[in-house]
Scaffold this active site. Structure first.
Site, PDB file in Angstrom:
ATOM      1  N   LYS A 136       0.579   4.708  60.862  1.00 20.49           N
ATOM      2  CA  LYS A 136       1.838   5.630  61.410  1.00 20.49           C
ATOM      3  C   LYS A 136       2.650   6.705  60.453  1.00 20.49           C
ATOM      4  O   LYS A 136       2.722   7.634  60.770  1.00 20.49           O
ATOM      5  CB  LYS A 136       2.640   4.742  61.975  1.00 20.49           C
ATOM      6  CG  LYS A 136       3.707   3.913  60.539  1.00 20.49           C
ATOM      7  CD  LYS A 136       4.053   2.745  61.346  1.00 20.49           C
ATOM      8  CE  LYS A 136       5.075   1.829  60.337  1.00 20.49           C
ATOM      9  NZ  LYS A 136       5.319   2.113  59.711  1.00 20.49           N
ATOM     10  N   ARG A 193      12.608  -1.567  64.438  1.00 19.55           N
ATOM     11  CA  ARG A 193      11.488  -2.893  64.579  1.00 19.55           C
ATOM     12  C   ARG A 193      11.644  -3.630  64.753  1.00 19.55           C
ATOM     13  O   ARG A 193      11.168  -4.881  64.980  1.00 19.55           O
ATOM     14  CB  ARG A 193      11.493  -2.601  63.089  1.00 19.55           C
ATOM     15  CG  ARG A 193       9.931  -2.562  62.125  1.00 19.55           C
ATOM     16  CD  ARG A 193      10.142  -2.948  60.461  1.00 19.55           C
ATOM     17  NE  ARG A 193       8.671  -2.772  59.461  1.00 19.55           N
ATOM     18  CZ  ARG A 193       8.914  -1.677  59.225  1.00 19.55           C
ATOM     19  NH1 ARG A 193       8.995  -0.370  59.075  1.00 19.55           N
ATOM     20  NH2 ARG A 193       7.132  -1.273  58.649  1.00 19.55           N
ATOM     21  N   ARG A 217      -6.967  -0.795  49.942  1.00 26.82           N
ATOM     22  CA  ARG A 217      -5.192   0.685  50.080  1.00 26.82           C
ATOM     23  C   ARG A 217      -4.992   0.599  48.175  1.00 26.82           C
ATOM     24  O   ARG A 217      -4.300  -0.281  47.629  1.00 26.82           O
ATOM     25  CB  ARG A 217      -4.377   0.293  50.325  1.00 26.82           C
ATOM     26  CG  ARG A 217      -2.827   1.298  50.772  1.00 26.82           C
ATOM     27  CD  ARG A 217      -2.169   1.003  51.446  1.00 26.82           C
ATOM     28  NE  ARG A 217      -2.056   1.289  52.508  1.00 26.82           N
ATOM     29  CZ  ARG A 217      -1.071   0.823  53.047  1.00 26.82           C
ATOM     30  NH1 ARG A 217       0.431   0.013  53.680  1.00 26.82           N
ATOM     31  NH2 ARG A 217      -0.699   1.327  55.070  1.00 26.82           N
ATOM     32  N   ARG A 268       0.120  -1.830  45.990  1.00 31.31           N
ATOM     33  CA  ARG A 268       1.076  -2.136  45.577  1.00 31.31           C
ATOM     34  C   ARG A 268       1.911  -3.295  45.889  1.00 31.31           C
ATOM     35  O   ARG A 268       0.747  -3.789  46.684  1.00 31.31           O
ATOM     36  CB  ARG A 268       1.575  -1.480  46.909  1.00 31.31           C
ATOM     37  CG  ARG A 268       2.701  -0.319  46.850  1.00 31.31           C
ATOM     38  CD  ARG A 268       3.160   0.643  47.858  1.00 31.31           C
ATOM     39  NE  ARG A 268       3.185  -0.094  48.851  1.00 31.31           N
ATOM     40  CZ  ARG A 268       3.405   0.633  50.143  1.00 31.31           C
ATOM     41  NH1 ARG A 268       3.414   2.485  50.329  1.00 31.31           N
ATOM     42  NH2 ARG A 268       3.930   0.126  51.631  1.00 31.31           N
TER      43      ARG A 268
HETATM   44  P1  AMP Z   1       6.971   0.760  55.965  1.00 28.29           P
HETATM   45  O1  AMP Z   1       6.752   1.944  54.873  1.00 28.29           O
HETATM   46  O2  AMP Z   1       7.464   1.558  57.041  1.00 28.29           O
HETATM   47  O3  AMP Z   1       5.842  -0.275  56.294  1.00 28.29           O
HETATM   48  O4  AMP Z   1       8.385  -0.440  55.405  1.00 28.29           O
HETATM   49  C1  AMP Z   1       8.512  -0.884  54.315  1.00 28.29           C
HETATM   50  C2  AMP Z   1       9.479  -1.923  54.483  1.00 28.29           C
HETATM   51  O5  AMP Z   1      10.815  -1.555  54.746  1.00 28.29           O
HETATM   52  C3  AMP Z   1       8.952  -2.958  55.384  1.00 28.29           C
HETATM   53  O6  AMP Z   1       7.867  -3.915  54.919  1.00 28.29           O
HETATM   54  C4  AMP Z   1      10.353  -3.938  55.001  1.00 28.29           C
HETATM   55  O7  AMP Z   1      10.622  -4.700  54.218  1.00 28.29           O
HETATM   56  C5  AMP Z   1      10.953  -2.315  55.497  1.00 28.29           C
HETATM   57  N1  AMP Z   1      11.536  -1.758  56.138  1.00 28.29           N
HETATM   58  C6  AMP Z   1      11.589  -0.642  57.064  1.00 28.29           C
HETATM   59  N2  AMP Z   1      11.386   0.387  57.706  1.00 28.29           N
HETATM   60  C7  AMP Z   1      12.253  -1.402  59.042  1.00 28.29           C
HETATM   61  C8  AMP Z   1      13.390  -1.646  59.507  1.00 28.29           C
HETATM   62  N3  AMP Z   1      13.387  -0.477  60.652  1.00 28.29           N
HETATM   63  N4  AMP Z   1      13.863  -2.312  59.634  1.00 28.29           N
HETATM   64  C9  AMP Z   1      13.914  -3.825  58.543  1.00 28.29           C
HETATM   65  N5  AMP Z   1      13.881  -2.984  57.632  1.00 28.29           N
HETATM   66  C10 AMP Z   1      13.049  -1.943  56.912  1.00 28.29           C
END
Ligand code: AMP
Length: 212
Positions: free
Chosen positions: A13, A88, A122, A154
């Site tokens: 995404k 989310r 990754r 990561r």
């Molecule tokens: P992502 O890069 O979108 O996969 O986000 C990485 C991490 O950031 C997630 O695993 C959550 O810990 C936190 N995170 C990102 N977006 C959200 C959200 N909308 N609500 C809560 N935690 C978030």
């Protein structure tokens, strides 16, 4: 056009949001990137949430919505916005309704098996570049093409964290598919295909929607 890019970890995404942003000149807000930036810069927020991201849990809804609101204030919304990784939870989706009107939600779907293989392949660099050891490998194994630093896995791509992130997605995030389906703004995209093909599916759809 106000768009949401929705999908499980590893669905691509973030990559697709960036490609679409570049093609249609629509800015992106990625809550995940904002959180990681804060952690890197050791801000108050970063220190507060570091352990949450490290474990693959979700940041508190109120904090996340506030972060989104602050970023929206700084963003030129003339061409719309792409939200990557937000909402989310159902609570976030309901709060978003008071902030922004969403036109379309792209749901990039991927099988759980594919999620695990993708994530284990990754690799990341400190400079922000990401690679896939099979589909998008660096020219020299383990070394970043851009800055020549050593690549690493990561923290949130480690097996135990990935397992947790999948569980969190299934328990809290997946129900949003139904929420947006009922609103008739959900568009399903097959995320099992190559990056280029997924990009084409989404671009074609946006061009079609713009004509309406
Ligand atoms: P992502 O890069 O979108 O996969 O986000 C990485 C991490 O950031 C997630 O695993 C959550 O810990 C936190 N995170 C990102 N977006 C959200 C959200 N909308 N609500 C809560 N935690 C978030």
């Amino acid at each position: 056009m106000n768009l949401i890019f929705f999908g499980i970890i590893g669905s691509g995404k973030g990559t697709q949001a960036e490609l679409i942003s570049n093609k249609f000149h629509i800015p992106i807000i990625s809550t995940g990137n904002i959180f990681r930036r804060n952690i890197k810069n050791k801000t108050k927020l970063g220190i507060q949430i570091e352990h949450i991201l490290a474990k693959g849990h979700l940041v508190d809804d109120e904090i996340t919505v506030q972060v989104l609101k602050n970023e929206l204030k700084k963003t030129n919304l003339k061409k719309g916005i792409i939200l990557d990784g937000f909402p989310r939870t159902l609570h976030q989706a309901k709060m978003l309704e008071h902030i922004l009107s969403i036109d379309h939600v792209f749901n990039i779907s991927l099988s759980e098996h594919e999620v695990r293989t993708r994530i284990s392949n990754r690799r990341t660099c400190k400079c922000g570049a990401t690679y896939h050891i099979k589909h998008n490998p660096p020219k020299k194994e383990g070394i970043c093409d851009k800055c020549k630093r050593k690549l690493f896995v990561r923290d949130d791509s480690k097996p135990a964290v990935v397992k947790n992130r999948i569980r969190v997605y299934k328990n809290k995030t997946e129900k949003l598919i139904e929420f947006y389906k009922e609103k008739k703004i959900l568009i399903n995209i097959n995320g099992n295909l190559a990056i280029k093909e997924v990009f084409k599916q989404i671009s074609d759809k946006i061009i079609e929607l713009k004509k309406k």
